[in-house]
Design an enzyme around this catalytic site. Sequence first.
Site, PDB file in Angstrom:
ATOM      1  N   GLU A   1       6.613  12.728   3.798  1.00  9.71           N
ATOM      2  CA  GLU A   1       6.353  14.032   4.573  1.00  9.71           C
ATOM      3  C   GLU A   1       5.622  13.731   5.990  1.00  9.71           C
ATOM      4  O   GLU A   1       4.332  13.878   6.254  1.00  9.71           O
ATOM      5  CB  GLU A   1       5.346  14.705   3.936  1.00  9.71           C
ATOM      6  CG  GLU A   1       5.625  15.202   2.272  1.00  9.71           C
ATOM      7  CD  GLU A   1       4.468  15.981   1.671  1.00  9.71           C
ATOM      8  OE1 GLU A   1       3.323  15.743   2.256  1.00  9.71           O
ATOM      9  OE2 GLU A   1       4.730  16.420   0.505  1.00  9.71           O
ATOM     10  N   PRO A   2       6.252  13.092   6.879  1.00 10.66           N
ATOM     11  CA  PRO A   2       5.641  12.631   8.117  1.00 10.66           C
ATOM     12  C   PRO A   2       5.653  13.815   8.967  1.00 10.66           C
ATOM     13  O   PRO A   2       6.458  14.783   9.101  1.00 10.66           O
ATOM     14  CB  PRO A   2       6.698  11.549   8.729  1.00 10.66           C
ATOM     15  CG  PRO A   2       8.043  12.062   8.088  1.00 10.66           C
ATOM     16  CD  PRO A   2       7.779  12.514   6.662  1.00 10.66           C
ATOM     17  N   GLY A   3       4.573  14.045   9.799  1.00 10.91           N
ATOM     18  CA  GLY A   3       4.387  14.778  10.756  1.00 10.91           C
ATOM     19  C   GLY A   3       4.220  14.358  12.027  1.00 10.91           C
ATOM     20  O   GLY A   3       4.924  14.011  13.063  1.00 10.91           O
TER      21      GLY A   3
ATOM     22  N   ARG B   1      -8.272  17.130  19.489  1.00  7.71           N
ATOM     23  CA  ARG B   1      -8.386  15.830  18.863  1.00  7.71           C
ATOM     24  C   ARG B   1      -9.547  15.057  19.593  1.00  7.71           C
ATOM     25  O   ARG B   1     -10.247  14.238  18.728  1.00  7.71           O
ATOM     26  CB  ARG B   1      -7.251  14.874  19.014  1.00  7.71           C
ATOM     27  CG  ARG B   1      -5.878  15.853  18.161  1.00  7.71           C
ATOM     28  CD  ARG B   1      -4.606  15.071  17.803  1.00  7.71           C
ATOM     29  NE  ARG B   1      -5.011  14.088  17.013  1.00  7.71           N
ATOM     30  CZ  ARG B   1      -5.268  12.565  17.238  1.00  7.71           C
ATOM     31  NH1 ARG B   1      -5.301  12.373  18.457  1.00  7.71           N
ATOM     32  NH2 ARG B   1      -5.401  11.993  16.122  1.00  7.71           N
TER      33      ARG B   1
ATOM     34  N   TYR C   1     -12.165  14.193  16.656  1.00  7.56           N
ATOM     35  CA  TYR C   1     -12.386  13.047  15.948  1.00  7.56           C
ATOM     36  C   TYR C   1     -12.803  11.680  16.854  1.00  7.56           C
ATOM     37  O   TYR C   1     -12.422  10.755  16.500  1.00  7.56           O
ATOM     38  CB  TYR C   1     -10.747  12.658  15.428  1.00  7.56           C
ATOM     39  CG  TYR C   1     -10.103  13.944  14.798  1.00  7.56           C
ATOM     40  CD1 TYR C   1     -10.461  14.183  13.562  1.00  7.56           C
ATOM     41  CD2 TYR C   1      -9.118  14.535  15.300  1.00  7.56           C
ATOM     42  CE1 TYR C   1      -9.909  15.066  12.999  1.00  7.56           C
ATOM     43  CE2 TYR C   1      -8.326  15.450  14.711  1.00  7.56           C
ATOM     44  CZ  TYR C   1      -8.588  15.772  13.382  1.00  7.56           C
ATOM     45  OH  TYR C   1      -8.000  16.844  12.854  1.00  7.56           O
TER      46      TYR C   1
ATOM     47  N   CYS D   1     -17.432  25.623  27.206  1.00  4.10           N
ATOM     48  CA  CYS D   1     -18.710  25.538  27.171  1.00  4.10           C
ATOM     49  C   CYS D   1     -19.373  24.802  26.060  1.00  4.10           C
ATOM     50  O   CYS D   1     -19.836  25.266  25.088  1.00  4.10           O
ATOM     51  CB  CYS D   1     -19.598  26.718  27.322  1.00  4.10           C
ATOM     52  SG  CYS D   1     -19.149  27.611  28.737  1.00  4.10           S
ATOM     53  N   GLU D   2     -19.035  23.444  25.781  1.00  6.68           N
ATOM     54  CA  GLU D   2     -19.563  22.428  24.828  1.00  6.68           C
ATOM     55  C   GLU D   2     -19.516  20.973  25.244  1.00  6.68           C
ATOM     56  O   GLU D   2     -18.686  20.584  26.061  1.00  6.68           O
ATOM     57  CB  GLU D   2     -18.384  22.521  23.734  1.00  6.68           C
ATOM     58  CG  GLU D   2     -18.259  23.776  22.937  1.00  6.68           C
ATOM     59  CD  GLU D   2     -19.138  24.140  21.578  1.00  6.68           C
ATOM     60  OE1 GLU D   2     -19.583  23.192  21.297  1.00  6.68           O
ATOM     61  OE2 GLU D   2     -19.008  25.220  21.319  1.00  6.68           O
TER      62      GLU D   2
ATOM     63  N   TYR E   1      -0.652  17.764  16.497  1.00  4.64           N
ATOM     64  CA  TYR E   1      -2.042  18.367  15.946  1.00  4.64           C
ATOM     65  C   TYR E   1      -2.701  18.489  17.734  1.00  4.64           C
ATOM     66  O   TYR E   1      -3.699  18.283  18.024  1.00  4.64           O
ATOM     67  CB  TYR E   1      -2.896  17.477  15.785  1.00  4.64           C
ATOM     68  CG  TYR E   1      -2.072  16.992  14.438  1.00  4.64           C
ATOM     69  CD1 TYR E   1      -2.156  17.857  13.110  1.00  4.64           C
ATOM     70  CD2 TYR E   1      -1.388  15.779  13.954  1.00  4.64           C
ATOM     71  CE1 TYR E   1      -1.739  17.781  12.013  1.00  4.64           C
ATOM     72  CE2 TYR E   1      -0.887  15.488  12.601  1.00  4.64           C
ATOM     73  CZ  TYR E   1      -0.854  16.489  11.846  1.00  4.64           C
ATOM     74  OH  TYR E   1      -0.390  16.408  10.504  1.00  4.64           O
TER      75      TYR E   1
END
Length: 411
Positions: A272-274, A311, A315, A341-342, A370
């Site tokens: 099941e590669p994404g 991402r 991460y 604003c982060e 993603y």
Amino acid sequence: MIEYRRDRLFVEGFPADRLVERFGTPLYAYSTRAVLEAYGRVRAAFSRPGTMVCYALKANPNAGVCRLLARQGAGAEVVSGGELRRALAAGFPPEKIVFSGVGKTEEELRLAVRSGILAVNLESEAELDLLDDAARSLGRRAGFSVRLNPDVDAGTHEHVTTGTAAAKFGVERPRALAMYLKAARSRRLSSQGIHCHIGSQVTSVAPYRKACAAVVSFVGDLERRGVRLGFIDLGGGMGVSYGFGKGLDLPALASALSKELSSWPDKRLIVEPGRCLVAGAGVLLTTVLFRKKTTKKDFIVTDAGMTELLRPALYGAKHPILPARRRKGGASVVDVVGPVCETADHLGRGVKLGPCKQGDVLAVLMAGAYGFSMSSQYNSRPRPAEVLVDGNRAWISRQRETYRDIIRGEV
Ligand code: LLP
């Protein structure tokens, strides 16, 4: 497929800066050929007869991308009713669709049964009961597999490690066995296979081999008890190179799995590669709004940020960032940050970039997986447009959102 010709970045035959003139920024552009090539590489690696490649839609559910892969004969892995609908609409045949996820609703299970998909990957005994009920009330049979938790650490970022005993995913061996035996007593449930997925952005073969060995030994247990399975689904997670470090060696993975599976030549392998199908095919194009120097930092403020590509913020992922047009001059080390604003909102920190000024276009590479699929409207920002490129043709695959889209449904 996404490379410089002289000093201009091209997506296939289309210069990135011309894509921006036509479609604006922030913009996701996908090379159709890169998707097809990646699919070809996966198919070539997994030469074991009968192997089914089920594209994990969560990586990039764009309809154009899905249609490309469906036309190549790929199957699909979905994790929600929405993804299942998308997969069917894109032309993935139901008998090539598997449905994973730890919290499926009754409505989603009913949709799966009605659509006649290959298998629902069950994550608990309660879900098995719910699937049985759904099948009974619809007067249909439902194919299923149990997602085994092999207690294997895939050695990836903790947010995307799914195969350890402490993870919410999968079912431990004794419970999984009990589920297959219980299902055997139901006239509505048909055990199609077994499922396992250890994590994402996995870069070595060893954890797959371990997980596969655990699955193979469990399949032995099942067969001894009279449970026959058609497929062994070892999930996705094949890592890619983000410009630093190596991706997973697909031929090495395929041959290791073939060896592990040699005792079950009749079982069909599913993968099941994404990410490895679409990451390299996508680029996020963004305009430099400001260059802001402080005593500590040199910031490039772009019109894309964590709302377009989460991402890096989520991460600490690193993506290559390059100018759409390379200019001569010295490089400097900058932080490329978004307008959200982060403080976590950034596309890249400590990036070495050539001359760059307000109005320039930057390209964030390896953004096809993603990227858009994890985008949000946080700060009431409309989601970006997506375009597909084939040779020197480019077309909108998803319109840029507008303010109306943001407030739709509000009363
Ligand atoms: N199958 C299952 C059951 C999955 O949960 C996943 C991904 C895949 C297949 C596909 O994995 P892939 O081949 O794409 O690694 N948002 C994270 C990745 C999350 C992956 C979740 N599950 C990221 O941006 O790195």
